[in-house]
Design a protein around this motif. Structure first.
Motif, mmCIF file in Angstrom:
data_model
loop_
_atom_site.group_PDB
_atom_site.id
_atom_site.type_symbol
_atom_site.label_atom_id
_atom_site.label_comp_id
_atom_site.label_asym_id
_atom_site.label_seq_id
_atom_site.Cartn_x
_atom_site.Cartn_y
_atom_site.Cartn_z
ATOM 1 N N ARG A 57 -3.827 -14.984 3.333
ATOM 2 C CA ARG A 57 -3.395 -13.758 2.662
ATOM 3 C C ARG A 57 -3.274 -12.629 3.678
ATOM 4 N NH1 ARG A 57 -6.941 -12.287 -2.261
ATOM 5 N NH2 ARG A 57 -8.514 -12.023 -0.643
ATOM 6 N N TYR A 58 -2.146 -11.911 3.593
ATOM 7 C CA TYR A 58 -1.922 -10.698 4.383
ATOM 8 C C TYR A 58 -1.759 -9.537 3.398
ATOM 9 C CZ TYR A 58 -0.600 -13.968 8.144
ATOM 10 O OH TYR A 58 -0.572 -14.980 9.083
ATOM 11 N N THR A 59 -2.644 -8.552 3.477
ATOM 12 C CA THR A 59 -2.586 -7.388 2.596
ATOM 13 C C THR A 59 -2.163 -6.172 3.410
ATOM 14 O OG1 THR A 59 -4.377 -8.303 1.251
ATOM 15 C CG2 THR A 59 -3.873 -5.962 0.973
ATOM 16 N N ILE A 60 -1.119 -5.504 2.986
ATOM 17 C CA ILE A 60 -0.565 -4.379 3.723
ATOM 18 C C ILE A 60 -1.118 -3.080 3.160
ATOM 19 C CG2 ILE A 60 1.541 -3.285 4.576
ATOM 20 C CD1 ILE A 60 1.144 -6.283 5.331
ATOM 21 N N GLU A 61 -1.651 -2.225 4.038
ATOM 22 C CA GLU A 61 -2.138 -0.908 3.644
ATOM 23 C C GLU A 61 -1.495 0.160 4.516
ATOM 24 O OE1 GLU A 61 -6.372 -0.811 3.939
ATOM 25 O OE2 GLU A 61 -6.693 -1.750 1.976
ATOM 26 N N LYS A 62 -1.232 1.321 3.929
ATOM 27 C CA LYS A 62 -0.705 2.456 4.685
ATOM 28 C C LYS A 62 -1.864 3.385 5.062
ATOM 29 C CE LYS A 62 3.702 2.396 2.213
ATOM 30 N NZ LYS A 62 4.620 3.165 1.338
ATOM 31 N N ARG A 63 -1.891 3.787 6.331
ATOM 32 C CA ARG A 63 -2.950 4.671 6.803
ATOM 33 C C ARG A 63 -2.381 5.752 7.722
ATOM 34 N NH1 ARG A 63 -8.052 3.139 5.615
ATOM 35 N NH2 ARG A 63 -8.291 1.049 4.720
ATOM 36 N N ASP A 122 -2.670 6.703 0.160
ATOM 37 C CA ASP A 122 -2.568 5.960 -1.094
ATOM 38 C C ASP A 122 -1.408 6.474 -1.935
ATOM 39 O OD1 ASP A 122 -2.965 4.298 -3.171
ATOM 40 O OD2 ASP A 122 -4.795 5.256 -3.925
ATOM 41 N N ASP A 123 -0.269 5.818 -1.823
ATOM 42 C CA ASP A 123 0.865 6.142 -2.695
ATOM 43 C C ASP A 123 0.948 5.158 -3.851
ATOM 44 O OD1 ASP A 123 1.644 3.913 -1.359
ATOM 45 O OD2 ASP A 123 3.550 4.703 -0.625
ATOM 46 N N GLU A 124 -0.120 4.379 -4.017
ATOM 47 C CA GLU A 124 -0.248 3.409 -5.116
ATOM 48 C C GLU A 124 0.776 2.278 -5.029
ATOM 49 O OE1 GLU A 124 -2.397 5.470 -8.815
ATOM 50 O OE2 GLU A 124 -0.297 6.062 -8.642
ATOM 51 N N THR A 125 1.260 2.019 -3.827
ATOM 52 C CA THR A 125 2.087 0.829 -3.611
ATOM 53 C C THR A 125 1.254 -0.183 -2.844
ATOM 54 O OG1 THR A 125 3.018 1.640 -1.516
ATOM 55 C CG2 THR A 125 4.192 2.211 -3.543
ATOM 56 N N HIS A 126 1.373 -1.430 -3.228
ATOM 57 C CA HIS A 126 0.580 -2.502 -2.632
ATOM 58 C C HIS A 126 1.499 -3.681 -2.309
ATOM 59 C CE1 HIS A 126 -2.968 -0.354 -4.250
ATOM 60 N NE2 HIS A 126 -2.203 -0.179 -5.320
ATOM 61 N N VAL A 127 1.289 -4.265 -1.150
ATOM 62 C CA VAL A 127 2.092 -5.417 -0.728
ATOM 63 C C VAL A 127 1.149 -6.538 -0.303
ATOM 64 C CG1 VAL A 127 3.856 -6.294 0.845
ATOM 65 C CG2 VAL A 127 3.970 -3.927 0.033
ATOM 66 N N VAL A 128 1.380 -7.724 -0.837
ATOM 67 C CA VAL A 128 0.553 -8.882 -0.511
ATOM 68 C C VAL A 128 1.467 -10.054 -0.151
ATOM 69 C CG1 VAL A 128 -1.163 -10.531 -1.330
ATOM 70 C CG2 VAL A 128 -1.282 -8.131 -2.072
#
Length: 290
Positions: free
Chosen positions: A130-136, A145-151
């Motif tokens: 699993r690769y979870t993408i987060e914006k920082r 946190d723009d409430e978008t999530h990518v997995v």
């Protein structure tokens, strides 16, 4: 043969995956496995659950869903690495956001979203399930946190100790959707999924849709190939015509220079040879360095 092939499909097949997740309960179970949290209810949007692309490159078989708190989910099976997943993610995020707002709506009305790709290849080469993408923020490291999530999920992962056992078993089932895989896992959630997959494989209606799609794809690819070969042939003929025209211009210019030389020198015999003997003409070109 077509019937036998349909019954042998694995969940990694985009058509079977989309068909299975049309069932809201199956979609809910899959989301719970991937996101590791309970989801009470999921609505799969019937008008957008399966989309067919006409760009000849692929067929889009996507699943769009939302839950009771208005979180939007986009799930997609990827069996071929076209090396465009980051940009593809951007496209799907924009697509979801645009469809979520009406003219005049406040941007704060945009709902949280999860874009999930299940890949039968390692999309980033790190051998992770699993690769979870987060914006920082680059300066502070704080979460943006723009409430978008990518997995991104990878059926070829090699780090089972870092993810839940159920997720690993699910990804194994994606690659090999068989009774034997379920027996090895012995998980009730996967058993429910497998039961639904088997029901779909027994559906003559769904088999007919799959056969139609397969035949349509083959036809489109053949037409596309024929068109491409035609274009390639026309391009080659165009190049050959241009080369012939350029060669004709060069020959005319060479003969004009030779004619002037022979006329100035008064060599009528050589001029007659140049006009009637191709081999003599080439010798004269060499003789006068033209």
């Amino acid at each position: 043969m077509a019937s036998e092939n349909f019954k042998k499909l694995n969940l990694s097949n985009a058509f079977l995956f989309a068909a299975a997740l049309e069932d809201p309960e199956i979609c809910r179970l899959v989301l719970e496995i991937i996101l590791e949290r309970p989801i009470d209810h999921v609505t799969v949007k019937p008008e957008r659950n399966i989309l067919f692309s006409s760009d000849f490159r692929s067929v889009r078989l996507d699943v769009y869903a939302s839950d009771q708190v208005q979180v939007g989910y986009h799930l997609e099976m990827q069996s071929k690495n076209e090396r465009n997943l980051p940009k593809r993610t951007r496209y799907h995020q924009a697509e979801i956001d645009i469809s979520s707002l009406k003219p005049g709506d406040n941007f704060n009305q945009l709902k949280p979203t999860y874009i999930i790709f299940i890949c039968s290849f390692d999309p980033f080469g790190k051998r992770l399930y699993r690769y979870t993408i987060e914006k920082r923020f680059a300066e502070t490291g704080d979460l943006y946190d723009d409430e978008t999530h990518v997995v991104f999920l990878n059926t070829k992962g090699r780090n089972p100790d870092d993810v839940p056992e159920l997720l690993v078993d699910f990804l194994k089932y994606v690659e090999s959707s068989t009774d034997r895989t379920i027996q090895k896992s012995n998980n009730d959630t996967l058993k429910k999924l497998h039961t639904r997959v088997q029901e779909l494989k027994d559906s003559r209606e769904l088999e007919g849709r799959y056969m139609w799609l397969t035949e349509w794809l083959e036809s489109e690819l053949e037409d596309r190939l024929d068109e491409r070969l035609k274009d390639e042939l026309e391009e080659r003929l165009k190049d050959e015509r241009e080369k012939m025209q350029q060669e004709a211009v060069r020959n005319q210019e060479r003969f004009r220079k030779l004619f002037l030389v022979l006329t100035d020198s008064g060599s009528q015999e050589d001029l007659d040879k140049a006009l009637h003997d191709p081999e003599a003409l080439e010798e004269l070109y060499t003789k006068y360095n033209i």
